[in-house]
Write an enzyme that holds these catalytic residues in place. Structure first.
Site, PDB file in Angstrom:
ATOM      1  N   GLU A 169     134.505  32.424  25.979  1.00  0.00           N
ATOM      2  CA  GLU A 169     135.094  32.966  24.753  1.00  0.00           C
ATOM      3  C   GLU A 169     136.517  33.468  24.948  1.00  0.00           C
ATOM      4  O   GLU A 169     137.299  33.504  24.009  1.00  0.00           O
ATOM      5  CB  GLU A 169     134.221  34.104  24.206  1.00  0.00           C
ATOM      6  CG  GLU A 169     132.767  33.737  23.960  1.00  0.00           C
ATOM      7  CD  GLU A 169     132.535  32.825  22.757  1.00  0.00           C
ATOM      8  OE1 GLU A 169     133.470  32.632  21.956  1.00  0.00           O
ATOM      9  OE2 GLU A 169     131.426  32.302  22.635  1.00  0.00           O
ATOM     10  N   GLY A 185     118.917  15.070  16.235  1.00  0.00           N
ATOM     11  CA  GLY A 185     117.621  15.740  16.177  1.00  0.00           C
ATOM     12  C   GLY A 185     116.492  14.917  16.785  1.00  0.00           C
ATOM     13  O   GLY A 185     115.323  15.254  16.626  1.00  0.00           O
ATOM     14  N   TYR A 214     124.493  23.617  22.899  1.00  0.00           N
ATOM     15  CA  TYR A 214     125.029  23.834  24.247  1.00  0.00           C
ATOM     16  C   TYR A 214     124.487  25.120  24.868  1.00  0.00           C
ATOM     17  O   TYR A 214     124.145  25.151  26.052  1.00  0.00           O
ATOM     18  CB  TYR A 214     126.555  23.856  24.230  1.00  0.00           C
ATOM     19  CG  TYR A 214     127.172  22.552  23.761  1.00  0.00           C
ATOM     20  CD1 TYR A 214     126.586  21.317  24.052  1.00  0.00           C
ATOM     21  CD2 TYR A 214     128.342  22.545  23.019  1.00  0.00           C
ATOM     22  CE1 TYR A 214     127.149  20.133  23.618  1.00  0.00           C
ATOM     23  CE2 TYR A 214     128.919  21.362  22.588  1.00  0.00           C
ATOM     24  CZ  TYR A 214     128.317  20.163  22.886  1.00  0.00           C
ATOM     25  OH  TYR A 214     128.877  18.991  22.459  1.00  0.00           O
TER      26      TYR A 214
END
Length: 181
Positions: free
Chosen positions: A153, A106, A144
Site C-alpha cells: 500500500e 469464477g 490476490y
C-alpha cells in the site's frame, strides 16, 4: 507442453505461446486490448503484433494462453511474464498481464494461471513474483489477497513514457557521452 484442469468445473488447457504458431500473437493482442479496455486504457496500447512477435521470439517475455478443453482455437485467458531485477532479491518474475475473459471468470481459470506463474517462478529459482493491480479493481484485489499475495500500500508505481520520456530534459549530457550513451 500443455496442462489441463479436471473436475466438476469446466476444463481449461494451458500452453506456452509460440512466436511462430499461427494465431498466438493475434490471441495475445486481442486479450491485451480487452484488458486495456476493461482498465479504461485502450488508447494506451501502442504495441504492434509485429513488435510483440519479435519480442516473444527474442525471449523478452513468456506467455501462457488458456483455451477451453476441446476448443484450442480461442484463447480465453492469458498470463504474460518477464524477468526484472531487484537489488534486494536478485532476478524476479514480473506478471505483466493476467486476464480471463468475462464469461470464463469464477471457474478457476485465474487461479490456474496464477498457479502456473508461481510454479514457473519457482522452477526458475526466483525469489519473487510481482505484479500491479488497479486500486479500483476490488474483485482482483480480493482474489490476490485470497492467494496470500501482499499488497504494498505504501509503494507507488512510477514511470516515464510518451513525450515525457522522448523529450526528457537531460542536464548531464557530457557525463552521459563519457558512458557512450
Amino acid at each position: 507442453t500443455m496442462a489441463t484442469t479436471t473436475g466438476a468445473k469446466p476444463a481449461f488447457v494451458l500452453r506456452w505461446a509460440e512466436w511462430q504458431r499461427e494465431g498466438d500473437i493475434a490471441s495475445i493482442c486481442a486479450l491485451v486490448r480487452e484488458l486495456a479496455e476493461f482498465e479504461k486504457e485502450l488508447h494506451s496500447v501502442k504495441l504492434t503484433p509485429d513488435q510483440m512477435r519479435e519480442d516473444l521470439k527474442a525471449g523478452h517475455f513468456v506467455c501462457l494462453l488458456a483455451t477451453k478443453e476441446g476448443d484450442a482455437a480461442e484463447a480465453v485467458g492469458m498470463a504474460l511474464c518477464h524477468t526484472r531485477y531487484s537489488t534486494w532479491d536478485g532476478l524476479c518474475m514480473h506478471l505483466e498481464d493476467l486476464h480471463v475473459k468475462t464469461e470464463c471468470r469464477g471457474q478457476g481459470l485465474g487461479r490456474l494461471l496464477i498457479e502456473a506463474c508461481v510454479k514457473y517462478t519457482q522452477l526458475q529459482g526466483l525469489r519473487r513474483l510481482c505484479w500491479e493491480v488497479l486500486d479500483w479493481n476490488a474483485d482482483a484485489i480480493a482474489f490476490y489477497r485470497g492467494l496470500g499475495a501482499e499488497l504494498l500500500e505504501t509503494w507507488r508505481c512510477v514511470r516515464l513514457s510518451g513525450d515525457n520520456l522522448a523529450h526528457f530534459p537531460f542536464r548531464n549530457e557530457q557525463a552521459l557521452r563519457q558512458l557512450q550513451l
